[in-house]
Design a protein around this motif. Structure first.
Motif, mmCIF file in Angstrom:
data_model
loop_
_atom_site.group_PDB
_atom_site.id
_atom_site.type_symbol
_atom_site.label_atom_id
_atom_site.label_comp_id
_atom_site.label_asym_id
_atom_site.label_seq_id
_atom_site.Cartn_x
_atom_site.Cartn_y
_atom_site.Cartn_z
ATOM 1 N N MET A 1 9.529 30.755 36.214
ATOM 2 C CA MET A 1 8.911 29.695 35.438
ATOM 3 C C MET A 1 7.470 30.090 35.067
ATOM 4 O O MET A 1 6.754 30.668 35.862
ATOM 5 N N ILE A 2 7.099 29.763 33.875
ATOM 6 C CA ILE A 2 5.759 30.080 33.372
ATOM 7 C C ILE A 2 4.763 29.139 34.030
ATOM 8 O O ILE A 2 4.956 27.931 34.068
ATOM 9 N N GLU A 3 3.687 29.722 34.550
ATOM 10 C CA GLU A 3 2.730 28.960 35.362
ATOM 11 C C GLU A 3 1.466 28.515 34.622
ATOM 12 O O GLU A 3 0.779 27.622 35.085
ATOM 13 N N SER A 4 1.124 29.191 33.508
ATOM 14 C CA SER A 4 -0.149 28.862 32.860
ATOM 15 C C SER A 4 -0.098 29.145 31.359
ATOM 16 O O SER A 4 0.761 29.882 30.885
ATOM 17 N N ILE A 5 -1.063 28.570 30.660
ATOM 18 C CA ILE A 5 -1.202 28.814 29.216
ATOM 19 C C ILE A 5 -1.501 30.300 28.974
ATOM 20 O O ILE A 5 -0.979 30.891 28.040
ATOM 21 N N GLU A 6 -2.301 30.908 29.846
ATOM 22 C CA GLU A 6 -2.650 32.322 29.699
ATOM 23 C C GLU A 6 -1.392 33.194 29.785
ATOM 24 O O GLU A 6 -1.222 34.133 29.000
ATOM 25 N N GLU A 7 -0.523 32.877 30.747
ATOM 26 C CA GLU A 7 0.730 33.620 30.895
ATOM 27 C C GLU A 7 1.602 33.421 29.645
ATOM 28 O O GLU A 7 2.199 34.369 29.131
ATOM 29 N N LEU A 8 1.644 32.206 29.141
ATOM 30 C CA LEU A 8 2.419 31.891 27.949
ATOM 31 C C LEU A 8 1.900 32.670 26.741
ATOM 32 O O LEU A 8 2.676 33.227 25.965
ATOM 33 N N GLU A 9 0.579 32.745 26.592
ATOM 34 C CA GLU A 9 -0.031 33.518 25.495
ATOM 35 C C GLU A 9 0.306 35.009 25.607
ATOM 36 O O GLU A 9 0.577 35.666 24.606
ATOM 37 N N ALA A 10 0.294 35.531 26.836
ATOM 38 C CA ALA A 10 0.621 36.946 27.054
ATOM 39 C C ALA A 10 2.084 37.221 26.674
ATOM 40 O O ALA A 10 2.387 38.251 26.050
ATOM 41 N N ILE A 11 2.962 36.304 27.006
ATOM 42 C CA ILE A 11 4.381 36.442 26.650
ATOM 43 C C ILE A 11 4.531 36.425 25.131
ATOM 44 O O ILE A 11 5.248 37.245 24.559
ATOM 45 N N ARG A 12 3.844 35.516 24.489
ATOM 46 C CA ARG A 12 3.894 35.414 23.015
ATOM 47 C C ARG A 12 3.454 36.732 22.379
ATOM 48 O O ARG A 12 4.110 37.241 21.469
ATOM 49 N N LYS A 13 2.363 37.299 22.884
ATOM 50 C CA LYS A 13 1.834 38.554 22.343
ATOM 51 C C LYS A 13 2.840 39.699 22.544
ATOM 52 O O LYS A 13 3.091 40.482 21.622
ATOM 53 N N THR A 14 3.420 39.793 23.731
ATOM 54 C CA THR A 14 4.420 40.820 24.033
ATOM 55 C C THR A 14 5.616 40.695 23.091
ATOM 56 O O THR A 14 6.112 41.685 22.558
ATOM 57 N N CYS A 15 6.070 39.467 22.881
ATOM 58 C CA CYS A 15 7.228 39.228 22.015
ATOM 59 C C CYS A 15 6.922 39.586 20.568
ATOM 60 O O CYS A 15 7.773 40.159 19.876
ATOM 61 N N HIS A 16 5.709 39.294 20.091
ATOM 62 C CA HIS A 16 5.339 39.668 18.720
ATOM 63 C C HIS A 16 5.359 41.186 18.558
ATOM 64 O O HIS A 16 5.780 41.705 17.523
ATOM 65 N N SER A 17 4.954 41.908 19.593
ATOM 66 C CA SER A 17 4.993 43.370 19.561
ATOM 67 C C SER A 17 6.451 43.847 19.487
ATOM 68 O O SER A 17 6.767 44.769 18.714
ATOM 69 N N MET A 18 7.344 43.221 20.256
ATOM 70 C CA MET A 18 8.770 43.569 20.208
ATOM 71 C C MET A 18 9.345 43.314 18.811
ATOM 72 O O MET A 18 10.124 44.123 18.301
ATOM 73 N N VAL A 19 8.948 42.219 18.193
ATOM 74 C CA VAL A 19 9.447 41.879 16.850
ATOM 75 C C VAL A 19 8.951 42.897 15.826
ATOM 76 O O VAL A 19 9.717 43.323 14.958
ATOM 77 N N THR A 20 7.703 43.303 15.925
ATOM 78 C CA THR A 20 7.168 44.294 14.988
ATOM 79 C C THR A 20 7.936 45.615 15.104
ATOM 80 O O THR A 20 8.310 46.215 14.088
ATOM 81 N N LYS A 21 8.212 46.055 16.342
ATOM 82 C CA LYS A 21 8.982 47.296 16.537
ATOM 83 C C LYS A 21 10.387 47.148 15.959
ATOM 84 O O LYS A 21 10.888 48.046 15.287
ATOM 85 N N SER A 22 11.019 46.011 16.219
ATOM 86 C CA SER A 22 12.373 45.770 15.709
ATOM 87 C C SER A 22 12.385 45.693 14.190
ATOM 88 O O SER A 22 13.322 46.162 13.544
ATOM 89 N N SER A 23 11.344 45.118 13.611
ATOM 90 C CA SER A 23 11.237 45.024 12.152
ATOM 91 C C SER A 23 11.113 46.408 11.534
ATOM 92 O O SER A 23 11.694 46.681 10.477
ATOM 93 N N SER A 24 10.400 47.296 12.211
ATOM 94 C CA SER A 24 10.269 48.670 11.732
ATOM 95 C C SER A 24 11.620 49.390 11.777
ATOM 96 O O SER A 24 11.965 50.131 10.851
ATOM 97 N N LEU A 25 12.392 49.159 12.843
ATOM 98 C CA LEU A 25 13.735 49.744 12.936
ATOM 99 C C LEU A 25 14.613 49.235 11.797
ATOM 100 O O LEU A 25 15.362 49.991 11.183
ATOM 101 N N SER A 26 14.521 47.940 11.538
ATOM 102 C CA SER A 26 15.301 47.323 10.463
ATOM 103 C C SER A 26 14.933 47.934 9.114
ATOM 104 O O SER A 26 15.807 48.247 8.299
ATOM 105 N N ALA A 27 13.644 48.112 8.885
ATOM 106 C CA ALA A 27 13.177 48.708 7.632
ATOM 107 C C ALA A 27 13.693 50.137 7.498
ATOM 108 O O ALA A 27 14.125 50.553 6.422
ATOM 109 N N GLY A 28 13.683 50.869 8.602
ATOM 110 C CA GLY A 28 14.185 52.246 8.587
ATOM 111 C C GLY A 28 15.656 52.310 8.212
ATOM 112 O O GLY A 28 16.079 53.164 7.423
#
Length: 170
Positions: A1-28
């Motif tokens: 379970m997510i314990e704090s807003i800071e942890e939630l923000e870190a998860i959001r940032k990590t997920c955006h990085s995953m999406v950018t990598k996946s978007s690059s694969l899709s473009a390729g």
């Protein structure tokens, strides 16, 4: 379970990085001038990406099932309120294809663009990157809102209200 807003923000940032990598694969994949390769790869990419995002936010079906009844009900209501089609769900090929077909204009134009030499492949890659980035980012924001509401609900449940002690002898 997510314990704090800071942890939630870190998860959001990590997920955006995953999406950018996946978007690059899709473009390729979209640059390859063989009809259908890009759609198949988009489905495969999303079948891996969406469950990873759900897992990071604590929103896989298994994670939700492990919650107590009250929390589970709250999370399911929050999912419903965001209108998310992918949070808390088993991600199937059928679901992904349905969501991609809702983006039909982008997918269709990507297919047509491939047949224009060189520039067409670049356009198809750009459309593919943008469509994947949009879908992934929108899912992240849905998950973020659900997790934020859940975090705030948990905080409210655990707040201890301290009442003043009754006065003695007075």
């Amino acid at each position: 379970m997510i314990e704090s807003i800071e942890e939630l923000e870190a998860i959001r940032k990590t997920c955006h990085s995953m999406v950018t990598k996946s978007s690059s694969l899709s473009a390729g994949a979209a640059v390859i001038p063989i009809p259908g390769v890009d759609i198949g790869s988009d489905v495969a990419i999303l079948m891996r990406l969406i469950p990873k995002i759900n897992q990071k936010f604590g929103l896989t079906p298994e994670q939700i099932d492990s919650l107590d009844t009250e929390s589970k009900l709250f999370v399911m209501t929050a999912i419903s309120n965001t209108g998310s089609k992918m949070a808390g769900k088993y991600i199937t090929k059928k679901l992904i294809v349905m969501l991609l077909s809702k983006m039909g204009v982008k997918v269709a134009s990507k297919g047509v663009a491939k047949f224009v030499p060189f520039v067409g492949s670049a356009v198809a890659g750009g459309i593919s990157f943008s469509a994947m980035k949009y879908m992934g980012s929108r899912h992240i924001e849905d998950c973020y809102q659900i997790a934020l509401a859940t975090l705030e609900n948990e905080r409210r449940k655990h707040e201890i209200i301290i009442e003043p002690a009754p006065k003695q002898g007075g």
